[in-house]
Design a protein around this motif. Sequence first.
Motif, PDB file in Angstrom:
ATOM      1  N   MET A   1       0.829  -1.189   0.000  1.00  0.00           N
ATOM      2  CA  MET A   1       0.000   0.000   0.000  1.00  0.00           C
ATOM      3  C   MET A   1       0.875   1.256   0.000  1.00  0.00           C
ATOM      4  SD  MET A   1      -2.731   1.291   2.853  1.00  0.00           S
ATOM      5  CE  MET A   1      -1.565   2.113   3.899  1.00  0.00           C
ATOM      6  N   ARG A   2       1.854   1.300   0.896  1.00  0.00           N
ATOM      7  CA  ARG A   2       2.716   2.489   0.960  1.00  0.00           C
ATOM      8  C   ARG A   2       3.510   2.659  -0.321  1.00  0.00           C
ATOM      9  NH1 ARG A   2       4.596   2.302   7.292  1.00  0.00           N
ATOM     10  NH2 ARG A   2       2.532   2.769   8.089  1.00  0.00           N
ATOM     11  N   ALA A   3       3.952   1.545  -0.912  1.00  0.00           N
ATOM     12  CA  ALA A   3       4.678   1.639  -2.182  1.00  0.00           C
ATOM     13  C   ALA A   3       3.779   2.230  -3.262  1.00  0.00           C
ATOM     14  CB  ALA A   3       5.193   0.268  -2.593  1.00  0.00           C
ATOM     15  N   PHE A   4       2.535   1.805  -3.317  1.00  0.00           N
ATOM     16  CA  PHE A   4       1.591   2.323  -4.304  1.00  0.00           C
ATOM     17  C   PHE A   4       1.414   3.835  -4.133  1.00  0.00           C
ATOM     18  CE2 PHE A   4      -2.929   2.965  -5.739  1.00  0.00           C
ATOM     19  CZ  PHE A   4      -2.737   2.643  -7.074  1.00  0.00           C
ATOM     20  N   LEU A   5       1.446   4.305  -2.893  1.00  0.00           N
ATOM     21  CA  LEU A   5       1.271   5.734  -2.621  1.00  0.00           C
ATOM     22  C   LEU A   5       2.519   6.561  -2.909  1.00  0.00           C
ATOM     23  CD1 LEU A   5      -0.927   5.481   0.575  1.00  0.00           C
ATOM     24  CD2 LEU A   5      -1.621   6.355  -1.665  1.00  0.00           C
ATOM     25  N   THR A   6       3.613   5.916  -3.295  1.00  0.00           N
ATOM     26  CA  THR A   6       4.794   6.680  -3.701  1.00  0.00           C
ATOM     27  C   THR A   6       4.843   6.871  -5.209  1.00  0.00           C
ATOM     28  OG1 THR A   6       6.228   4.740  -3.909  1.00  0.00           O
ATOM     29  CG2 THR A   6       6.139   5.818  -1.740  1.00  0.00           C
ATOM     30  N   HIS A   7       4.040   6.116  -5.956  1.00  0.00           N
ATOM     31  CA  HIS A   7       4.000   6.272  -7.407  1.00  0.00           C
ATOM     32  C   HIS A   7       3.408   7.641  -7.739  1.00  0.00           C
ATOM     33  CE1 HIS A   7       4.291   1.766  -8.438  1.00  0.00           C
ATOM     34  NE2 HIS A   7       4.789   1.992  -7.245  1.00  0.00           N
ATOM     35  N   ALA A   8       3.833   8.219  -8.823  1.00  0.00           N
ATOM     36  CA  ALA A   8       3.440   9.590  -9.176  1.00  0.00           C
ATOM     37  C   ALA A   8       2.087   9.665  -9.879  1.00  0.00           C
ATOM     38  CB  ALA A   8       4.518  10.235 -10.035  1.00  0.00           C
ATOM     39  N   HIS A   9       1.130   8.896  -9.409  1.00  0.00           N
ATOM     40  CA  HIS A   9      -0.214   8.937  -9.981  1.00  0.00           C
ATOM     41  C   HIS A   9      -0.989  10.128  -9.429  1.00  0.00           C
ATOM     42  CE1 HIS A   9       0.353   4.926 -11.537  1.00  0.00           C
ATOM     43  NE2 HIS A   9       0.533   4.431 -10.327  1.00  0.00           N
ATOM     44  N   PRO A  10      -1.816  10.755 -10.260  1.00  0.00           N
ATOM     45  CA  PRO A  10      -2.730  11.767  -9.707  1.00  0.00           C
ATOM     46  C   PRO A  10      -3.865  11.060  -8.978  1.00  0.00           C
ATOM     47  CG  PRO A  10      -3.122  11.493 -12.044  1.00  0.00           C
ATOM     48  CD  PRO A  10      -1.938  10.620 -11.701  1.00  0.00           C
ATOM     49  N   ALA A  11      -4.649  11.816  -8.278  1.00  0.00           N
ATOM     50  CA  ALA A  11      -5.792  11.277  -7.531  1.00  0.00           C
ATOM     51  C   ALA A  11      -6.991  12.187  -7.742  1.00  0.00           C
ATOM     52  CB  ALA A  11      -5.454  11.196  -6.049  1.00  0.00           C
ATOM     53  N   THR A  12      -8.150  11.688  -7.364  1.00  0.00           N
ATOM     54  CA  THR A  12      -9.312  12.573  -7.283  1.00  0.00           C
ATOM     55  C   THR A  12      -9.448  12.985  -5.829  1.00  0.00           C
ATOM     56  OG1 THR A  12     -10.821  10.711  -6.985  1.00  0.00           O
ATOM     57  CG2 THR A  12     -10.529  11.555  -9.241  1.00  0.00           C
ATOM     58  N   PHE A  13      -9.850  14.224  -5.632  1.00  0.00           N
ATOM     59  CA  PHE A  13     -10.014  14.791  -4.289  1.00  0.00           C
ATOM     60  C   PHE A  13     -11.462  15.235  -4.173  1.00  0.00           C
ATOM     61  CE2 PHE A  13      -9.179  18.531  -1.334  1.00  0.00           C
ATOM     62  CZ  PHE A  13      -8.992  17.739  -0.212  1.00  0.00           C
ATOM     63  N   THR A  14     -12.156  14.666  -3.198  1.00  0.00           N
ATOM     64  CA  THR A  14     -13.570  14.973  -3.021  1.00  0.00           C
ATOM     65  C   THR A  14     -13.788  15.757  -1.738  1.00  0.00           C
ATOM     66  OG1 THR A  14     -14.159  12.938  -4.180  1.00  0.00           O
ATOM     67  CG2 THR A  14     -15.890  13.980  -2.870  1.00  0.00           C
ATOM     68  N   THR A  15     -14.440  16.914  -1.896  1.00  0.00           N
ATOM     69  CA  THR A  15     -14.883  17.739  -0.771  1.00  0.00           C
ATOM     70  C   THR A  15     -16.378  17.947  -0.951  1.00  0.00           C
ATOM     71  OG1 THR A  15     -14.468  19.805  -1.978  1.00  0.00           O
ATOM     72  CG2 THR A  15     -12.659  18.961  -0.620  1.00  0.00           C
ATOM     73  N   LEU A  16     -17.003  18.513   0.063  1.00  0.00           N
ATOM     74  CA  LEU A  16     -18.424  18.833  -0.051  1.00  0.00           C
ATOM     75  C   LEU A  16     -18.615  20.334  -0.105  1.00  0.00           C
ATOM     76  CD1 LEU A  16     -19.969  16.271   2.456  1.00  0.00           C
ATOM     77  CD2 LEU A  16     -19.834  16.117  -0.042  1.00  0.00           C
ATOM     78  N   ARG A  17     -19.410  20.764  -1.063  1.00  0.00           N
ATOM     79  CA  ARG A  17     -19.773  22.181  -1.157  1.00  0.00           C
ATOM     80  C   ARG A  17     -20.702  22.528   0.012  1.00  0.00           C
ATOM     81  NH1 ARG A  17     -20.589  20.214  -6.554  1.00  0.00           N
ATOM     82  NH2 ARG A  17     -19.019  21.061  -7.976  1.00  0.00           N
ATOM     83  N   PRO A  18     -20.864  23.816   0.295  1.00  0.00           N
ATOM     84  CA  PRO A  18     -21.767  24.196   1.383  1.00  0.00           C
ATOM     85  C   PRO A  18     -23.195  23.656   1.225  1.00  0.00           C
ATOM     86  CG  PRO A  18     -20.362  26.037   0.829  1.00  0.00           C
ATOM     87  CD  PRO A  18     -20.099  24.962  -0.213  1.00  0.00           C
ATOM     88  N   ASP A  19     -23.639  23.401  -0.025  1.00  0.00           N
ATOM     89  CA  ASP A  19     -24.992  22.858  -0.219  1.00  0.00           C
ATOM     90  C   ASP A  19     -25.023  21.333  -0.087  1.00  0.00           C
ATOM     91  OD1 ASP A  19     -23.932  21.875  -2.598  1.00  0.00           O
ATOM     92  OD2 ASP A  19     -25.270  23.013  -3.904  1.00  0.00           O
ATOM     93  N   GLY A  20     -23.874  20.700   0.245  1.00  0.00           N
ATOM     94  CA  GLY A  20     -23.817  19.263   0.465  1.00  0.00           C
ATOM     95  C   GLY A  20     -23.489  18.439  -0.762  1.00  0.00           C
TER      96      GLY A  20
END
Length: 129
Positions: A1-20
């Motif tokens: 798992m940690r090795a996979f997280l060192t690869h230079a892959h982009p990711a999606t980042f999910t947040t919630l807007r104020p309307d949910g």
Amino acid sequence: MRAFLTHAHPATFTTLRPDGTPHVTPVRFTFDAGAGLARVTTRAGARKARNVLAAGPAARVALCQADGFRWITLEGRAAVTDDAARVAEAVRRYTVRYRTPPPAPPDLVVIEIALDRVLHLDLPEPKAM
């Protein structure tokens, strides 16, 4: 798992807007197993940073990195900071992982995610974080 997280892959980042509703954007991030943190650098005025700030201490976010059918999702509570030392550490780690520094707008901040959940497919079981 940690090795996979060192690869230079982009990711999606999910947040919630104020309307949910979810806001999903591609990002580069770093993983700090020792501190149990993931870090995303961004502009203070970016929607993702504004969403985290609007949610306050209850802000929950998710990062998902995939490579084919292998993927990992990191979840936790997020906070935005412009503290110079924390931003510098985020930039240092980003530069090591991606072999180039991140963009450096004048309003650079770091979103720090205190990780409390890891989900994955086709990766070894994670050890304690």
